[in-house]
Design a protein around this motif. Structure first.
Motif, PDB file in Angstrom:
ATOM      1  N   ILE A  16       0.841  -1.201   0.000  1.00  0.00           N
ATOM      2  CA  ILE A  16       0.000   0.000   0.000  1.00  0.00           C
ATOM      3  C   ILE A  16       0.871   1.244   0.000  1.00  0.00           C
ATOM      4  O   ILE A  16       0.639   2.183  -0.766  1.00  0.00           O
ATOM      5  N   TYR A  17       1.891   1.239   0.860  1.00  0.00           N
ATOM      6  CA  TYR A  17       2.829   2.364   0.854  1.00  0.00           C
ATOM      7  C   TYR A  17       3.463   2.510  -0.532  1.00  0.00           C
ATOM      8  O   TYR A  17       3.567   3.600  -1.081  1.00  0.00           O
ATOM      9  N   TYR A  18       3.900   1.384  -1.056  1.00  0.00           N
ATOM     10  CA  TYR A  18       4.617   1.409  -2.329  1.00  0.00           C
ATOM     11  C   TYR A  18       3.761   2.026  -3.429  1.00  0.00           C
ATOM     12  O   TYR A  18       4.206   2.893  -4.174  1.00  0.00           O
ATOM     13  N   ARG A  19       2.513   1.587  -3.507  1.00  0.00           N
ATOM     14  CA  ARG A  19       1.660   2.094  -4.577  1.00  0.00           C
ATOM     15  C   ARG A  19       1.371   3.571  -4.403  1.00  0.00           C
ATOM     16  O   ARG A  19       1.293   4.321  -5.375  1.00  0.00           O
ATOM     17  N   TYR A  20       1.206   4.003  -3.150  1.00  0.00           N
ATOM     18  CA  TYR A  20       0.909   5.417  -2.942  1.00  0.00           C
ATOM     19  C   TYR A  20       2.128   6.289  -3.259  1.00  0.00           C
ATOM     20  O   TYR A  20       1.998   7.358  -3.854  1.00  0.00           O
ATOM     21  N   LEU A  21       3.306   5.810  -2.896  1.00  0.00           N
ATOM     22  CA  LEU A  21       4.531   6.558  -3.206  1.00  0.00           C
ATOM     23  C   LEU A  21       4.707   6.690  -4.717  1.00  0.00           C
ATOM     24  O   LEU A  21       5.116   7.737  -5.232  1.00  0.00           O
ATOM     25  N   ASN A  22       4.393   5.620  -5.431  1.00  0.00           N
ATOM     26  CA  ASN A  22       4.412   5.619  -6.884  1.00  0.00           C
ATOM     27  C   ASN A  22       3.531   6.722  -7.455  1.00  0.00           C
ATOM     28  O   ASN A  22       3.916   7.465  -8.365  1.00  0.00           O
ATOM     29  N   LEU A  23       2.334   6.799  -6.888  1.00  0.00           N
ATOM     30  CA  LEU A  23       1.349   7.800  -7.290  1.00  0.00           C
ATOM     31  C   LEU A  23       1.886   9.204  -7.038  1.00  0.00           C
ATOM     32  O   LEU A  23       1.746  10.110  -7.877  1.00  0.00           O
ATOM     33  N   LEU A  24       2.499   9.410  -5.873  1.00  0.00           N
ATOM     34  CA  LEU A  24       3.060  10.709  -5.503  1.00  0.00           C
ATOM     35  C   LEU A  24       4.149  11.120  -6.489  1.00  0.00           C
ATOM     36  O   LEU A  24       4.190  12.252  -6.956  1.00  0.00           O
ATOM     37  N   LEU A  25       5.023  10.155  -6.799  1.00  0.00           N
ATOM     38  CA  LEU A  25       6.133  10.433  -7.709  1.00  0.00           C
ATOM     39  C   LEU A  25       5.589  10.813  -9.085  1.00  0.00           C
ATOM     40  O   LEU A  25       6.061  11.770  -9.704  1.00  0.00           O
ATOM     41  N   ASP A  26       4.570  10.078  -9.539  1.00  0.00           N
ATOM     42  CA  ASP A  26       3.944  10.388 -10.826  1.00  0.00           C
ATOM     43  C   ASP A  26       3.397  11.806 -10.846  1.00  0.00           C
ATOM     44  O   ASP A  26       3.373  12.466 -11.880  1.00  0.00           O
ATOM     45  N   SER A  27       2.910  12.258  -9.687  1.00  0.00           N
ATOM     46  CA  SER A  27       2.308  13.594  -9.646  1.00  0.00           C
ATOM     47  C   SER A  27       3.366  14.669  -9.378  1.00  0.00           C
ATOM     48  O   SER A  27       3.034  15.827  -9.181  1.00  0.00           O
ATOM     49  N   GLY A  28       4.634  14.265  -9.367  1.00  0.00           N
ATOM     50  CA  GLY A  28       5.717  15.240  -9.263  1.00  0.00           C
ATOM     51  C   GLY A  28       6.130  15.607  -7.844  1.00  0.00           C
ATOM     52  O   GLY A  28       6.942  16.508  -7.641  1.00  0.00           O
ATOM     53  N   LYS A  29       5.582  14.918  -6.859  1.00  0.00           N
ATOM     54  CA  LYS A  29       5.904  15.248  -5.472  1.00  0.00           C
ATOM     55  C   LYS A  29       7.257  14.613  -5.098  1.00  0.00           C
ATOM     56  O   LYS A  29       7.514  13.456  -5.417  1.00  0.00           O
ATOM     57  N   THR A  30       8.115  15.363  -4.425  1.00  0.00           N
ATOM     58  CA  THR A  30       9.436  14.818  -4.113  1.00  0.00           C
ATOM     59  C   THR A  30       9.577  14.431  -2.640  1.00  0.00           C
ATOM     60  O   THR A  30      10.425  13.653  -2.274  1.00  0.00           O
ATOM     61  N   ARG A  31       8.745  15.029  -1.760  1.00  0.00           N
ATOM     62  CA  ARG A  31       8.816  14.616  -0.372  1.00  0.00           C
ATOM     63  C   ARG A  31       7.439  14.535   0.270  1.00  0.00           C
ATOM     64  O   ARG A  31       6.491  15.153  -0.215  1.00  0.00           O
ATOM     65  N   VAL A  32       7.354  13.779   1.333  1.00  0.00           N
ATOM     66  CA  VAL A  32       6.057  13.543   1.958  1.00  0.00           C
ATOM     67  C   VAL A  32       6.263  13.350   3.467  1.00  0.00           C
ATOM     68  O   VAL A  32       7.261  12.763   3.905  1.00  0.00           O
ATOM     69  N   SER A  33       5.339  13.868   4.249  1.00  0.00           N
ATOM     70  CA  SER A  33       5.427  13.676   5.703  1.00  0.00           C
ATOM     71  C   SER A  33       4.607  12.454   6.109  1.00  0.00           C
ATOM     72  O   SER A  33       3.742  11.998   5.359  1.00  0.00           O
ATOM     73  N   SER A  34       4.884  11.933   7.303  1.00  0.00           N
ATOM     74  CA  SER A  34       4.101  10.781   7.755  1.00  0.00           C
ATOM     75  C   SER A  34       2.633  11.171   7.943  1.00  0.00           C
ATOM     76  O   SER A  34       1.745  10.346   7.769  1.00  0.00           O
ATOM     77  N   ASN A  35       2.377  12.446   8.270  1.00  0.00           N
ATOM     78  CA  ASN A  35       0.982  12.875   8.410  1.00  0.00           C
ATOM     79  C   ASN A  35       0.247  12.879   7.067  1.00  0.00           C
ATOM     80  O   ASN A  35      -0.913  12.474   6.989  1.00  0.00           O
ATOM     81  N   GLU A  36       0.940  13.336   6.016  1.00  0.00           N
ATOM     82  CA  GLU A  36       0.317  13.313   4.680  1.00  0.00           C
ATOM     83  C   GLU A  36       0.053  11.874   4.251  1.00  0.00           C
ATOM     84  O   GLU A  36      -1.014  11.539   3.726  1.00  0.00           O
ATOM     85  N   LEU A  37       1.038  11.018   4.481  1.00  0.00           N
ATOM     86  CA  LEU A  37       0.866   9.603   4.151  1.00  0.00           C
ATOM     87  C   LEU A  37      -0.316   9.016   4.918  1.00  0.00           C
ATOM     88  O   LEU A  37      -1.139   8.292   4.358  1.00  0.00           O
ATOM     89  N   ALA A  38      -0.384   9.370   6.190  1.00  0.00           N
ATOM     90  CA  ALA A  38      -1.453   8.848   7.043  1.00  0.00           C
ATOM     91  C   ALA A  38      -2.822   9.225   6.486  1.00  0.00           C
ATOM     92  O   ALA A  38      -3.735   8.401   6.414  1.00  0.00           O
TER      93      ALA A  38
END
Lengths: 213, 213
Positions: A16-38
């Motif tokens: 689940i983490y992996y797929r969401y990180l993939n999505l973030l990268l596709d959308s151009g995001k370079t960093r993410v906080s644990s709160n955003e992930l949550a």
């Protein structure tokens, strides 16, 4: 801490983490906080931080996690670079749907062989996947080095099939029948019981005061 | 102890117990021990005894449990006597398979309405279930008193749909998309993420030393 020492619950959250990180990268995001992930994956931030800490992936205060580094790291753990061949046994309605679906969102697994007893579809190609007779099961598992089997046969046929799969060297079974399979310790079974999912949901909405997990 | 005070893990095992007891009764068995149950459903006997004790169902030493009494009791808890109408939204491959499947093993739920945007199947009957346009969603949910929806739409459409379902009064969503849905507290979501199940299985067979649950 070695990868194989992580808790089972953490391991289940990895894809689940992996797929969401993939999505973030596709959308151009370079960093993410644990709160955003949550917020996105619906686990609480403390759980996420603890999960990540098992892998030594520690976010920096005020910066969070580097999306690409984290994704590549989880990708390696999940073995996204290799393609696992998967067998599907039982090309009924559910089997056919899974062939069509064929885990598109996943890059590391693909149903490469289907098996059925129906003469009308044996030796045909369904949704890009060849359908073999049950007599070809062991040969194809060996030839294609298949380690995982999806079982979508009727319940009455499931245990005999599981015995054959275990003997043929299968290491993992995704079991869509309601039957609890008896397998040797070398085989891991993951049960996907759709009727059970629905009944559990019905039970919970009819007992709304039940404590949440 | 009131029914709604039982742990979530216990509640999730109820349908499995129920179905197995049904099977036993069909085969003419009148009593069963927790050890026999454990062997069949693959939970350990202590777990089963603890689960049953929440309901005040206490086996007698040397006799075990009365199959029919226990089954009737769980049936009432699971509300097997009423038929819940369920909506399915998204009649693609997976949706079609679920229509055909239609939870045959369950006697307490039935997909009574399907919805799609595909003009070719709107106003047709698929596997015995009428397919409505998305414009009819709220009206049919009200008319058929539907409380549970199965979501098999593409991920991009899932959150908007969940918002509509929540507004229409749906209490439970069986979510087959990989998206984690954002819903009000009045709605319970059960995620069935098939890609995730397969990836978790692959992960575990590649990390065989991992502690079992």
């Amino acid at each position: 801490m070695a990868e194989h020492d992580i808790p089972r619950a953490t391991a289940k959250r990895l894809p689940i983490y992996y797929r969401y990180l993939n999505l973030l990268l596709d959308s151009g995001k370079t960093r993410v906080s644990s709160n955003e992930l949550a917020e996105a994956v619906k686990f609480d931030a403390a759980t996420i931080r603890r999960d990540f800490s098992y892998f030594g992936a520690l976010g920096k205060r005020g910066y969070g996690y580097d999306v690409e580094a984290l994704m590549n790291f989880f990708g390696r753990i999940l073995d996204q670079d290799t393609l696992a061949s998967v067998a599907l046994i039982g090309v009924g309605n559910l089997g056919q749907a899974l062939l069509n679906f064929n885990f598109h969102q996943s890059s590391n697994a693909r149903i490469s062989a289907a098996f059925d007893i129906n003469e009308d579809i044996i030796n045909t190609i369904q949704a890009g996947v060849p359908v073999y007779s049950m007599g070809d099961l062991e040969d194809q598992i060996t030839a294609q080095r298949i380690e995982v089997a999806i079982v979508t046969v009727p319940s009455v046929a499931a245990q005999d099939l599981a015995d054959r799969l275990a003997k043929a060297g299968i290491k993992g079974i995704l079991n869509f029948t309601p039957l609890r399979l008896d397998v040797p310790a070398s085989v891991r079974v993951q049960n996907v019981d759709l009727t059970n999912e629905l009944q559990t949901l019905l039970y919970f909405i009819n007992n709304v005061d039940l404590a949440n997990e």
